[in-house]
Write an enzyme that holds these catalytic residues in place. Structure first.
Site, PDB file in Angstrom:
ATOM      1  N   CYS A 251     116.616 -47.119 -45.909  1.00  0.00           N
ATOM      2  CA  CYS A 251     116.640 -45.692 -45.581  1.00  0.00           C
ATOM      3  C   CYS A 251     115.246 -45.146 -45.275  1.00  0.00           C
ATOM      4  CB  CYS A 251     117.227 -44.923 -46.765  1.00  0.00           C
ATOM      5  SG  CYS A 251     116.230 -45.080 -48.274  1.00  0.00           S
TER       6      CYS A 251
ATOM      7  N   GLN B 295     113.421 -43.533 -47.066  1.00  0.00           N
ATOM      8  CA  GLN B 295     113.205 -42.202 -47.621  1.00  0.00           C
ATOM      9  C   GLN B 295     112.088 -42.114 -48.651  1.00  0.00           C
ATOM     10  OE1 GLN B 295     117.751 -41.226 -47.617  1.00  0.00           O
ATOM     11  NE2 GLN B 295     116.685 -39.512 -48.554  1.00  0.00           N
TER      12      GLN B 295
ATOM     13  N   CYS C  53     118.108 -52.867 -51.079  1.00  0.00           N
ATOM     14  CA  CYS C  53     117.355 -51.948 -50.220  1.00  0.00           C
ATOM     15  C   CYS C  53     118.304 -51.527 -49.108  1.00  0.00           C
ATOM     16  CB  CYS C  53     116.132 -52.643 -49.631  1.00  0.00           C
ATOM     17  SG  CYS C  53     115.442 -51.712 -48.251  1.00  0.00           S
TER      18      CYS C  53
ATOM     19  N   CYS D  17     110.926 -46.022 -54.226  1.00  0.00           N
ATOM     20  CA  CYS D  17     112.160 -46.538 -53.639  1.00  0.00           C
ATOM     21  C   CYS D  17     113.317 -45.652 -54.072  1.00  0.00           C
ATOM     22  CB  CYS D  17     112.396 -47.966 -54.107  1.00  0.00           C
ATOM     23  SG  CYS D  17     114.005 -48.591 -53.594  1.00  0.00           S
TER      24      CYS D  17
ATOM     25  N   HIS E 276     104.331 -50.021 -32.971  1.00  0.00           N
ATOM     26  CA  HIS E 276     104.690 -48.760 -33.637  1.00  0.00           C
ATOM     27  C   HIS E 276     105.123 -47.697 -32.639  1.00  0.00           C
ATOM     28  CE1 HIS E 276     104.079 -50.024 -37.618  1.00  0.00           C
ATOM     29  NE2 HIS E 276     102.766 -50.110 -37.576  1.00  0.00           N
ATOM     30  N   GLU E 277     104.642 -47.799 -31.418  1.00  0.00           N
ATOM     31  CA  GLU E 277     105.020 -46.778 -30.427  1.00  0.00           C
ATOM     32  C   GLU E 277     106.333 -47.114 -29.730  1.00  0.00           C
ATOM     33  OE1 GLU E 277     101.207 -47.839 -28.784  1.00  0.00           O
ATOM     34  OE2 GLU E 277     102.056 -47.895 -26.776  1.00  0.00           O
TER      35      GLU E 277
ATOM     36  N   ARG F  61     100.336 -63.115 -38.026  1.00  0.00           N
ATOM     37  CA  ARG F  61     101.550 -62.341 -37.714  1.00  0.00           C
ATOM     38  C   ARG F  61     101.531 -62.025 -36.227  1.00  0.00           C
ATOM     39  NH1 ARG F  61     104.036 -57.313 -40.788  1.00  0.00           N
ATOM     40  NH2 ARG F  61     106.041 -57.250 -39.707  1.00  0.00           N
TER      41      ARG F  61
ATOM     42  N   GLU G  18     102.702 -55.502 -34.173  1.00  0.00           N
ATOM     43  CA  GLU G  18     103.031 -54.066 -34.294  1.00  0.00           C
ATOM     44  C   GLU G  18     102.130 -53.157 -33.453  1.00  0.00           C
ATOM     45  OE1 GLU G  18     104.930 -56.242 -36.402  1.00  0.00           O
ATOM     46  OE2 GLU G  18     105.821 -54.325 -36.971  1.00  0.00           O
TER      47      GLU G  18
ATOM     48  N   TYR H 182      98.830 -53.323 -33.218  1.00  0.00           N
ATOM     49  CA  TYR H 182      97.492 -53.102 -33.767  1.00  0.00           C
ATOM     50  C   TYR H 182      96.424 -53.813 -32.908  1.00  0.00           C
ATOM     51  CZ  TYR H 182      99.537 -50.938 -37.932  1.00  0.00           C
ATOM     52  OH  TYR H 182     100.203 -50.090 -38.788  1.00  0.00           O
TER      53      TYR H 182
HETATM   54  P1  NAP Z   1     121.001 -29.503 -45.321  1.00  0.00           P
HETATM   55  O1  NAP Z   1     120.099 -30.523 -44.790  1.00  0.00           O
HETATM   56  O2  NAP Z   1     120.459 -28.496 -46.256  1.00  0.00           O
HETATM   57  O3  NAP Z   1     121.673 -28.782 -44.080  1.00  0.00           O
HETATM   58  C1  NAP Z   1     122.611 -27.795 -44.209  1.00  0.00           C
HETATM   59  C2  NAP Z   1     122.844 -27.147 -42.864  1.00  0.00           C
HETATM   60  O4  NAP Z   1     123.648 -26.046 -43.069  1.00  0.00           O
HETATM   61  C3  NAP Z   1     121.592 -26.679 -42.202  1.00  0.00           C
HETATM   62  O5  NAP Z   1     121.650 -27.062 -40.835  1.00  0.00           O
HETATM   63  C4  NAP Z   1     121.642 -25.159 -42.352  1.00  0.00           C
HETATM   64  O6  NAP Z   1     121.034 -24.728 -41.175  1.00  0.00           O
HETATM   65  C5  NAP Z   1     123.104 -24.882 -42.478  1.00  0.00           C
HETATM   66  N1  NAP Z   1     123.424 -23.759 -43.372  1.00  0.00           N
HETATM   67  C6  NAP Z   1     122.944 -23.526 -44.604  1.00  0.00           C
HETATM   68  N2  NAP Z   1     123.499 -22.414 -45.113  1.00  0.00           N
HETATM   69  C7  NAP Z   1     124.372 -21.944 -44.210  1.00  0.00           C
HETATM   70  C8  NAP Z   1     125.250 -20.838 -44.155  1.00  0.00           C
HETATM   71  N3  NAP Z   1     125.338 -19.979 -45.164  1.00  0.00           N
HETATM   72  N4  NAP Z   1     125.961 -20.666 -43.036  1.00  0.00           N
HETATM   73  C9  NAP Z   1     125.867 -21.507 -42.005  1.00  0.00           C
HETATM   74  N5  NAP Z   1     125.056 -22.578 -41.992  1.00  0.00           N
HETATM   75  C10 NAP Z   1     124.313 -22.794 -43.075  1.00  0.00           C
HETATM   76  O7  NAP Z   1     122.198 -30.151 -46.060  1.00  0.00           O
HETATM   77  P2  NAP Z   1     123.197 -31.270 -45.619  1.00  0.00           P
HETATM   78  O8  NAP Z   1     123.165 -31.582 -44.182  1.00  0.00           O
HETATM   79  O9  NAP Z   1     124.478 -30.804 -46.189  1.00  0.00           O
HETATM   80  O10 NAP Z   1     122.670 -32.490 -46.394  1.00  0.00           O
HETATM   81  C11 NAP Z   1     122.570 -32.472 -47.802  1.00  0.00           C
HETATM   82  C12 NAP Z   1     121.428 -33.333 -48.257  1.00  0.00           C
HETATM   83  O11 NAP Z   1     121.695 -34.667 -48.018  1.00  0.00           O
HETATM   84  C13 NAP Z   1     120.145 -32.989 -47.535  1.00  0.00           C
HETATM   85  O12 NAP Z   1     119.096 -32.933 -48.449  1.00  0.00           O
HETATM   86  C14 NAP Z   1     119.952 -34.100 -46.618  1.00  0.00           C
HETATM   87  O13 NAP Z   1     118.571 -34.379 -46.408  1.00  0.00           O
HETATM   88  C15 NAP Z   1     120.631 -35.236 -47.340  1.00  0.00           C
HETATM   89  N6  NAP Z   1     121.082 -36.177 -46.346  1.00  0.00           N
HETATM   90  C16 NAP Z   1     120.156 -37.008 -45.853  1.00  0.00           C
HETATM   91  C17 NAP Z   1     120.503 -37.852 -44.866  1.00  0.00           C
HETATM   92  C18 NAP Z   1     119.495 -38.807 -44.312  1.00  0.00           C
HETATM   93  O14 NAP Z   1     119.731 -39.409 -43.318  1.00  0.00           O
HETATM   94  N7  NAP Z   1     118.372 -38.973 -44.938  1.00  0.00           N
HETATM   95  C19 NAP Z   1     121.778 -37.862 -44.364  1.00  0.00           C
HETATM   96  C20 NAP Z   1     122.716 -37.010 -44.900  1.00  0.00           C
HETATM   97  C21 NAP Z   1     122.330 -36.145 -45.883  1.00  0.00           C
HETATM   98  P3  NAP Z   1     120.894 -23.217 -40.715  1.00  0.00           P
HETATM   99  O15 NAP Z   1     120.697 -22.446 -41.972  1.00  0.00           O
HETATM  100  O16 NAP Z   1     119.727 -23.214 -39.799  1.00  0.00           O
HETATM  101  O17 NAP Z   1     122.140 -22.926 -39.993  1.00  0.00           O
HETATM  102 FE1  SF4 Z   2     114.650 -49.643 -49.153  1.00  0.00          FE
HETATM  103 FE2  SF4 Z   2     112.609 -47.919 -48.960  1.00  0.00          FE
HETATM  104 FE3  SF4 Z   2     115.104 -47.007 -49.027  1.00  0.00          FE
HETATM  105 FE4  SF4 Z   2     114.029 -48.148 -51.193  1.00  0.00          FE
HETATM  106  S1  SF4 Z   2     113.388 -46.251 -50.204  1.00  0.00           S
HETATM  107  S2  SF4 Z   2     116.071 -48.464 -50.394  1.00  0.00           S
HETATM  108  S3  SF4 Z   2     112.751 -49.698 -50.274  1.00  0.00           S
HETATM  109  S4  SF4 Z   2     114.164 -48.303 -47.464  1.00  0.00           S
END
Ligand code: NAP
Ligand code: SF4
Length: 673
Positions: A338, A340, A335, A354, A253-254, A215, A165, A167
């Site tokens: 993600c 997250q 798993c 998790c 990592h890079e 590793r 990785e 290191y």
């Molecule tokens: P979000 O992340 O809160 O984004 C909503 C988008 O809408 C933002 O770009 C915002 O940007 C815009 N917005 C908000 N109010 C608005 C308005 N009144 N008029 C126009 N634009 C507006 O929500 P989301 O994309 O719907 O996702 C929902 C949740 O699911 C989030 O917490 C997200 O993290 C999660 N999620 C995560 C992943 C992941 O890959 N981890 C994938 C999908 C969803 P502006 O206000 O700048 O325009």
């Molecule tokens: Fe897998 Fe981590 Fe997502 Fe849990 S949080 S599902 S361990 S990647």
């Protein structure tokens, strides 16, 4: 007879027999840094009880300069041994085996005292490392050897020497970091002297009856990385020096190639480990994106490795092996890669957990105990929040009725699983289905719960989720405006030119969905390697080639109002992957806009409070991904009710809602009721 004969076959290492072919790979959890070693011990003991063959701890620094960050856990002095002994004794009492990883970060150490082969800064660190002199190198070796000896004294069954990785040890191997001209640099023989010397001296210090995993970086994925011949030469040298197992590391990592994210194909790097099979006489372990028993079985049965390493899957389900052995693979919490709640937490200075299992790393605090008085509970909504609440309540002995208006469970997960590169969500929905089927939950599908339905329950949990926000933008007659729900559920036709409003997680997801032509590259490993420029290391140094992404299916523009780089708030460890994917598909990303009007020709925008630079973004379809609002109609009706009503998930708070928060909140509530 089992479906997993290779996975469940023992492995004889001479002085010890591992009960199966699964290694729980090293993960930094942040638990050691809390100082609560009882919590650390319980984390590993739970996984030992679940039957994994051998576990490796998170990386332990051998000295201060080698710690990944100031204050990183390690075996700095003999005084640390007592803490580690708590872990090993608890693991052994649970019938498990555990090796300690020795991790020297070299130039990746986040501190001005970091050291390396040469004073060459890493692109992911602000610190220029100090070039070690001969005495400095000797000190690093001695510290690593001392840490190994202390690990033995602390009761560990072995150590893993972290050589991948990017290191410290890895840094000596490649000429772009190691510019030395003494006996530690220059020829490959000189550059590999350090890792080989470390393994030989560790073996000497710990004796023969102690597991020593090395590793190795099988694939560097950085410019000027190792050739395949060099990797094989190192593998043979560390075997001769005394390593008893060779584990796989993929990518520094890079590296700008994803290696563990959910969009990486399952077991997507096992082919590299397979090339090592037969080159050494010691067992070889494959790793990266192996997350299901059938995937692991396939890797082993195809002869790609002698063992498999899985790390995050043991956060999702400590009982992975026990369930596999009991023929209950469908009940293994998957798993979904993600990051997250695990890696993203670590990079934000929080203890890991998790998304699918909030108890991970919180075993001592979040307990799911049988209820003292079983009660009748209703849960409304079978998205991630409602499902987690219902399953936890059922497990505790409560009688649960789960109402869902749709014909199937899953809620927003049903949309996520349609996104290319997020296929793991299919497994998560399937797991919820299996768990509900195996429970006593009374599931009522196609049933929009009414107040009358909820009477007679002791408690009601509202998990009715969210609905898309209407951003209130002026729309010309005949303009084609759709919501992300319609797009991801394949309900609408989308034209060749698209404007996506909202660049949050969902805006990015929809863009990835719309630029993809055929099947997701995640399901086609050769296509995926092409997209990211991953090559056979026997042909290209470090396994790096020119990326050749397929042409986008549509011309997409992704917009947001915030005057910042779109995608800046995506996951800490995965945001760069989403941004790079969309850039490769020529998606235009524009921040700081005002939405003036949606017309039949596209979207009219302007910039700033003074509404300057008005322009039209040509689009035949406009997709709204402008966030959500809570769906609380039923909750409002229950406001004056005498029964206890709990509101969770998106129904509670829609802002930046995600499955991690929903599941965590639901599980904690259900554990307390
Ligand atoms: P979000 O992340 O809160 O984004 C909503 C988008 O809408 C933002 O770009 C915002 O940007 C815009 N917005 C908000 N109010 C608005 C308005 N009144 N008029 C126009 N634009 C507006 O929500 P989301 O994309 O719907 O996702 C929902 C949740 O699911 C989030 O917490 C997200 O993290 C999660 N999620 C995560 C992943 C992941 O890959 N981890 C994938 C999908 C969803 P502006 O206000 O700048 O325009
Ligand atoms: Fe897998 Fe981590 Fe997502 Fe849990 S949080 S599902 S361990 S990647």
């Amino acid at each position: 007879m089992t479906d997993y004969p290779h996975l469940l076959a023992p492995l004889d290492l001479g002085h010890v027999v591992l009960p199966n072919r699964v290694l729980m790979g090293s993960m930094h959890t942040g638990l050691e840094e809390t100082g609560d070693w009882n919590r650390v011990a319980e984390f590993y003991a739970a996984r030992a009880r679940g039957g994994v063959g051998l576990m490796v701890t998170g990386g332990m620094a051998p000295n201060r300069e080698g710690g990944v960050f100031p204050g990183a856990a390690g075996l700095y002095s003999a005084a640390d041994i007592a803490n580690h002994r708590l872990v090993t004794s608890r693991v052994h009492a649970a019938g498990g085996r555990i090796a300690m990883q020795i991790l020297h970060a070299g130039r990746y150490a986040m501190g001005k005292d970091c050291v390396s082969a040469s004073a060459v800064k890493s692109p992911i660190s602000p610190f220029v490392p100090h070039e070690l002199d001969e005495a400095g190198i000797e000190k690093q070796i001695a510290d690593i050897v001392t840490a190994a000896a202390r690990a033995r004294e602390a009761g560990y069954d072995g150590v893993e020497v972290m050589g991948s990785e990017g290191y410290f040890l890895n840094q000596f191997l490649v000429a772009h970091v190691n510019r030395r001209t003494d006996r530690w640099g220059g020829s490959y023989e000189n550059r590999m002297r350090l890792p080989v010397e470390v393994v030989a001296r560790v073996r000497q210090a710990v004796g023969r009856d102690f597991i020593l995993i090395y590793r190795i970086s099988m694939l560097d994925l950085v410019p000027d990385g190792s050739t395949w011949d060099e990797v094989v030469a190192l593998a043979r040298a560390v075997e001769t020096a005394g390593a008893s197992i060779l584990n796989t590391g993929i990518g520094w990592h890079e590296a700008r190639v994803p290696t563990i994210a959910t969009s990486v194909p399952q077991a997507g790097f096992a082919w590299v480990t397979q090339k090592m099979m037969g080159q050494v006489g010691i067992p070889v372990i494959a790793s990266n994106r192996i997350n299901r028993p059938e995937v692991a079985e396939q890797v082993l049965a195809s002869g790609a490795a002698d063992m498999v390493s899985m790390a995050r899957p043991f956060l999702a389900d400590p009982d992975f092996i026990a369930k596999t052995a009991a023929g209950q693979a469908a009940r293994i919490a998957p798993c979904i890669a993600c990051n997250q709640a695990c890696l993203d937490h670590i990079y934000s200075g929080k203890v890991a957990s998790c998304l699918v299992n909030p108890r991970a790393c919180h075993e001592t605090e979040l307990r799911i105990e049988p209820a003292s008085v079983p009660r009748r509970l209703a849960v409304v909504g079978a998205g991630p929040a409602g499902l987690s609440a219902a399953l936890t309540l059922d497990r505790r002995g409560h009688r649960v009725t789960l109402f869902e208006a749709a014909p199937q469970i899953g809620g927003q997960l049903l949309l996520a699983r349609e996104v290319p590169g997020k296929e793991e969500f299919r497994g998560l929905v399937a797991w919820y289905e299996a768990m509900v089927a195996a429970s006593r939950i009374d599931l009522r599908l196609n049933h929009k719960a009414t107040v009358a339905d909820l009477r007679g329950h002791d408690d009601v949990i509202i998990a009715t989720g969210v609905r898309p926000r209407d951003p209130g933008i002026a729309v010309q007659d005949g303009a084609h405006v759709v919501s992300y729900v319609d797009v991801l559920s394949h309900k609408v036709q989308v034209g060749p030119q698209v404007a996506i409003l909202g660049a949050g997680g969902i805006g990015f997801d929809v863009a990835e969905f719309l630029v993809e032509t055929g099947e997701s590259p995640t399901l086609h490993p050769a296509a995926w390697r092409c997209e990211w420029g991953v090559a056979d290391p026997a042909l290209r140094r470090g396994g790096l080639a020119e990326p050749r992404p397929a042409a986008p299916a549509r011309q997409v523009t992704l917009l947001q109002r915030k005057p910042e780089k779109p995608g800046r708030r995506l996951g800490k460890t995965t945001g760069w992957i989403h941004r790079a994917s969309l850039q490769a598909k020529a998606v235009r990303m524009i921040g700081g806009v005002n939405y003036e009007e949606i017309t039949r020709d596209g979207l009219r925008i302007s910039f700033g409070p003074e509404r300057r630079d008005p322009q039209l973004i040509p689009a035949d379809t406009v997709v709204l991904c402008t966030g959500q609002v809570s769906e609380r109609a039923l909750a409002e009706e229950l406001r004056a009710w005498e029964t206890a009503v709990h509101i969770i998930g998106g129904a509670d708070l829609a802002t930046e809602l995600d499955a991690k928060r929903a599941i965590d909140q639901a599980t904690r509530l259900a554990a307390a009721l």
